[in-house]
Design a protein around this motif. Structure first.
Motif, short mmCIF file in Angstrom:
data_model
loop_
_atom_site.label_atom_id
_atom_site.label_comp_id
_atom_site.label_asym_id
_atom_site.label_seq_id
_atom_site.Cartn_x
_atom_site.Cartn_y
_atom_site.Cartn_z
N VAL A 96 -1.60 -1.22 -25.01
CA VAL A 96 -0.53 -0.35 -24.50
C VAL A 96 -0.40 0.90 -25.37
CG1 VAL A 96 2.00 -0.18 -24.38
CG2 VAL A 96 0.83 -2.09 -23.27
N THR A 97 -0.41 0.69 -26.68
CA THR A 97 -0.26 1.82 -27.61
C THR A 97 -1.44 2.78 -27.48
OG1 THR A 97 0.92 0.36 -29.13
CG2 THR A 97 0.10 2.43 -30.03
N LEU A 98 -2.64 2.24 -27.41
CA LEU A 98 -3.85 3.07 -27.35
C LEU A 98 -3.96 3.83 -26.03
CD1 LEU A 98 -6.66 3.90 -28.47
CD2 LEU A 98 -7.56 1.80 -27.42
N GLU A 99 -3.82 3.12 -24.90
CA GLU A 99 -4.09 3.74 -23.61
C GLU A 99 -2.98 4.69 -23.18
OE1 GLU A 99 -7.01 3.57 -22.43
OE2 GLU A 99 -7.64 2.08 -23.90
N LEU A 100 -1.73 4.30 -23.34
CA LEU A 100 -0.66 5.25 -23.02
C LEU A 100 -0.66 6.41 -24.00
CD1 LEU A 100 2.20 2.77 -22.04
CD2 LEU A 100 0.89 4.24 -20.51
N GLY A 101 -1.15 6.16 -25.21
CA GLY A 101 -1.31 7.24 -26.19
C GLY A 101 -2.28 8.31 -25.71
N LYS A 102 -3.30 7.90 -24.94
CA LYS A 102 -4.24 8.88 -24.39
C LYS A 102 -3.54 9.83 -23.43
CE LYS A 102 -8.23 5.75 -24.71
NZ LYS A 102 -9.20 4.94 -23.93
N MET A 103 -2.44 9.37 -22.82
CA MET A 103 -1.68 10.20 -21.90
C MET A 103 -0.63 11.04 -22.62
SD MET A 103 -1.22 7.36 -18.83
CE MET A 103 -0.72 8.53 -17.57
N GLY A 104 -0.62 10.92 -23.94
CA GLY A 104 0.31 11.70 -24.75
C GLY A 104 1.52 10.93 -25.24
N ALA A 105 1.60 9.65 -24.92
CA ALA A 105 2.76 8.85 -25.34
C ALA A 105 2.71 8.59 -26.84
CB ALA A 105 2.77 7.53 -24.58
N GLY A 128 12.30 7.76 -25.85
CA GLY A 128 12.14 8.43 -24.57
C GLY A 128 13.22 9.48 -24.35
N PRO A 129 13.04 10.30 -23.32
CA PRO A 129 11.87 10.33 -22.44
C PRO A 129 10.72 11.13 -23.05
CG PRO A 129 13.48 11.93 -21.68
CD PRO A 129 14.10 11.23 -22.87
N GLN A 130 9.52 10.83 -22.57
CA GLN A 130 8.34 11.54 -23.04
C GLN A 130 7.59 12.13 -21.84
OE1 GLN A 130 5.83 9.63 -25.96
NE2 GLN A 130 7.49 8.32 -26.71
N LYS A 131 6.88 13.21 -22.07
CA LYS A 131 6.10 13.86 -21.03
C LYS A 131 4.66 13.37 -21.13
CE LYS A 131 5.09 18.44 -19.07
NZ LYS A 131 5.55 18.07 -17.71
N LEU A 132 4.16 12.79 -20.07
CA LEU A 132 2.80 12.29 -20.05
C LEU A 132 1.89 13.27 -19.32
CD1 LEU A 132 3.36 8.51 -19.18
CD2 LEU A 132 3.33 9.61 -21.42
N SER A 133 0.64 13.32 -19.73
CA SER A 133 -0.34 14.20 -19.09
C SER A 133 -1.49 13.37 -18.54
CB SER A 133 -0.85 15.23 -20.10
OG SER A 133 -1.36 14.59 -21.25
N VAL A 161 0.98 2.83 -12.71
CA VAL A 161 2.38 3.23 -12.57
C VAL A 161 2.66 4.47 -13.42
CG1 VAL A 161 4.78 2.55 -13.02
CG2 VAL A 161 3.19 0.93 -11.95
N ALA A 162 2.17 4.46 -14.67
CA ALA A 162 2.37 5.61 -15.55
C ALA A 162 1.74 6.86 -14.95
CB ALA A 162 1.78 5.32 -16.93
N GLY A 163 0.56 6.71 -14.36
CA GLY A 163 -0.15 7.86 -13.81
C GLY A 163 0.54 8.48 -12.62
N VAL A 164 0.91 7.65 -11.63
CA VAL A 164 1.53 8.22 -10.42
C VAL A 164 2.93 8.75 -10.72
CG1 VAL A 164 0.16 6.80 -8.84
CG2 VAL A 164 2.39 5.96 -9.62
N ALA A 165 3.55 8.28 -11.79
CA ALA A 165 4.87 8.76 -12.17
C ALA A 165 4.81 10.04 -13.00
CB ALA A 165 5.61 7.69 -12.97
N GLN A 219 1.35 12.84 -14.38
CA GLN A 219 0.37 13.85 -13.95
C GLN A 219 -0.94 13.23 -13.47
OE1 GLN A 219 1.22 17.13 -13.77
NE2 GLN A 219 3.23 16.26 -14.26
N GLY A 220 -0.92 11.94 -13.17
CA GLY A 220 -2.12 11.27 -12.70
C GLY A 220 -2.87 10.58 -13.82
N VAL A 221 -3.85 9.75 -13.43
CA VAL A 221 -4.62 8.99 -14.41
C VAL A 221 -5.94 8.57 -13.77
CG1 VAL A 221 -3.66 6.74 -13.72
CG2 VAL A 221 -4.48 7.07 -16.07
N GLU A 222 -6.95 8.42 -14.60
CA GLU A 222 -8.20 7.79 -14.19
C GLU A 222 -8.34 6.52 -14.99
OE1 GLU A 222 -12.77 8.85 -14.85
OE2 GLU A 222 -11.80 10.20 -13.40
#
Length: 432
Positions: free
Chosen positions: A354-363, A376-381, A399-403, A405-408
């Protein structure tokens, strides 16, 4: 990395979701029906990889499992003492429930068996199950001083009831002991440090096996036969519903109706925590499916606030922590998760993942030995993330992605473990 899926942000989620059958209950329905001597019809069975691992193992011991056009199962068991020695190694796949519960059942049989699983399952701890079963007289050997699968199981001279104080609340360990205790020569008493999910006890009662609970102590008398019901209707899995509960809460302009959700009180920690965070959740049409309570749940978008999730509630929402971490990123203030070190021995180390992957989105998430701290709140990319071949990680990342800026997501097919249609359902709910 293999397969990938790319998800774009959405303007809201709207619609009705029929929640797939509860994974825990689906496993147990096949195991208990396999010990009965009259056919059992199971509806809303979860047709996911983990549950098919249990079916394959029970079929290898002579149990008949037939599927009709609607997906319902008819299970014709071999009777309480009728299971036959499997011709080959039993493969539990990725399913911790399959290997741990069947270890208790197999150890009480009069034949030799071997169980294994995939590479992930062979890294998951088995000593916690083998230790109490050995006290009951079961003969189970595994890799690295019986800490890991593969497991070799030989017939016990005698299965003896025990009094066992569980060091950690674990429904899988408790259930393995209870399945062995069915064949014991004396009562078994299990004391939990705090209540874990009680689907096994409820399923036992459905099959006419009396279970007594006094406080955190569970007493089971040995039995000689089961009284099978004609029908088991599996409630929807609240662990699968959790992804929609969080998604609809954090994505503006969302309203979802989740149909036929199991609301067993040992599983509803996710509802308690989300309500504490300020989620707009309405529980309606409460009813019973056998001995399991079910309801429909309406969830609308709301501004969440941070909370502290303490150790006492963790057994009631252990599988929901990854998606609750996503909720925390959209909540006002600090969220703290404590007492969740069990997540380090799931399909992957979920606290680290969770820490690593959401961290890739800027968390920005602080990982602690037993939990997480999230401001929170935090802005994810948008980011390219990896599921770690863990179904709950894949869905939490979605869920994080659709909420945001998207995710692959790499290796998204692991959702087949518990929710094969997840991505298709998500596509159908989008407002875009």
């Amino acid at each position: 990395m293999g397969e990938v899926i790319k998800l774009n942000p959405t303007n809201g989620l709207v619609g009705t979701v029929n929640i797939p059958g509860d994974k825990s209950i689906s496993h147990r329905s096949v195991m208990l029906a396999g010990l009965a001597d009259t056919p059992v019809k199971v509806t809303n069975f979860l047709h996911a990889a983990d549950c098919w691992s249990t079916i394959d193992c029970m079929r290898a011991m002579g149990v008949s499992v037939e599927q009709d056009e609607s997906g319902g199962l008819t299970i014709t068991g071999r009777g309480f003492y009728g299971l036959s020695e499997p011709y080959d190694v039993l493969n539990a796949g990725n399913s911790g429930t399959t290997i741990r519960l069947l270890t208790g059942l197999l150890g009480a049989q009069s034949f030799f068996s071997v169980m294994t699983g995939d590479a992930s399952l062979r890294k998951r701890p088995m000593a916690r199950v083998i230790t109490p079963l050995a006290k009951m007289g079961l003969n189970i050997l595994g890799r690295e001083q019986s800490r890991y699968a593969p497991l070799a199981i030989t017939p016990a001279k005698q299965v003896t009831g025990i009094e066992y104080a569980m060091p950690v609340a674990s429904a899988q360990v408790k259930s393995a002991i209870l399945l062995a205790a069915l064949y014991a020569n004396s009562p078994t008493i299990i004391t939990e440090p705090m209540p874990s999910r009680d689907h096994t006890e409820r399923m036992f009662e459905t099959f006419g096996i009396p279970v007594t609970r006094t406080g955190n102590a569970i007493t089971l008398e040995p039995v000689q036969e089961l009284t099978a019901p004609e029908l088991i209707n599996v409630p929807g899995d609240i662990s699968s519903a959790a992804f929609w509960l969080v998604a609809a809460s954090i994505i503006p302009n969302s309203q979802l109706t989740l149909v036929n959700v199991g609301i067993n009180p040992t599983r509803t920690g996710i509802l308690d925590v989300l309500k504490q965070m300020g989620a707009d959740i309405t529980i309606t049409n409460e009813r019973w499916s056998g001995r399991e309570p079910v309801a429909d749940i309406i969830v609308r978008s709301a501004q969440l606030k941070g909370v502290t999730i303490e150790a006492e509630i963790i057994p009631r929402l252990i599988d929901e922590i990854p998606v609750l971490a996503v909720a925390a990123l959209f909540a006002e203030g600090q969220t703290v998760v404590q007492g969740a070190e069990e997540l380090r021995v799931k399909e992957t180390d979920r606290l680290k993942a969770v820490t690593l992957e959401l961290g890739k989105m800027g968390a920005e998430i602080t990982e602690t030995p037993d939990g997480l701290v999230i401001e929170g709140p935090q802005k994810l990319s948008f980011a390219v993330c990896y599921s770690h071949d863990d179904h709950r990680m894949a869905m939490a990342l979605a869920v994080a992605g659709v909420a945001s800026q998207g995710v692959e997501i790499g290796e998204p097919d692991c959702v087949k473990i518990s929710y094969p249609d997840f991505f298709a359902v998500l596509t159908g709910l989008r407002r875009d």
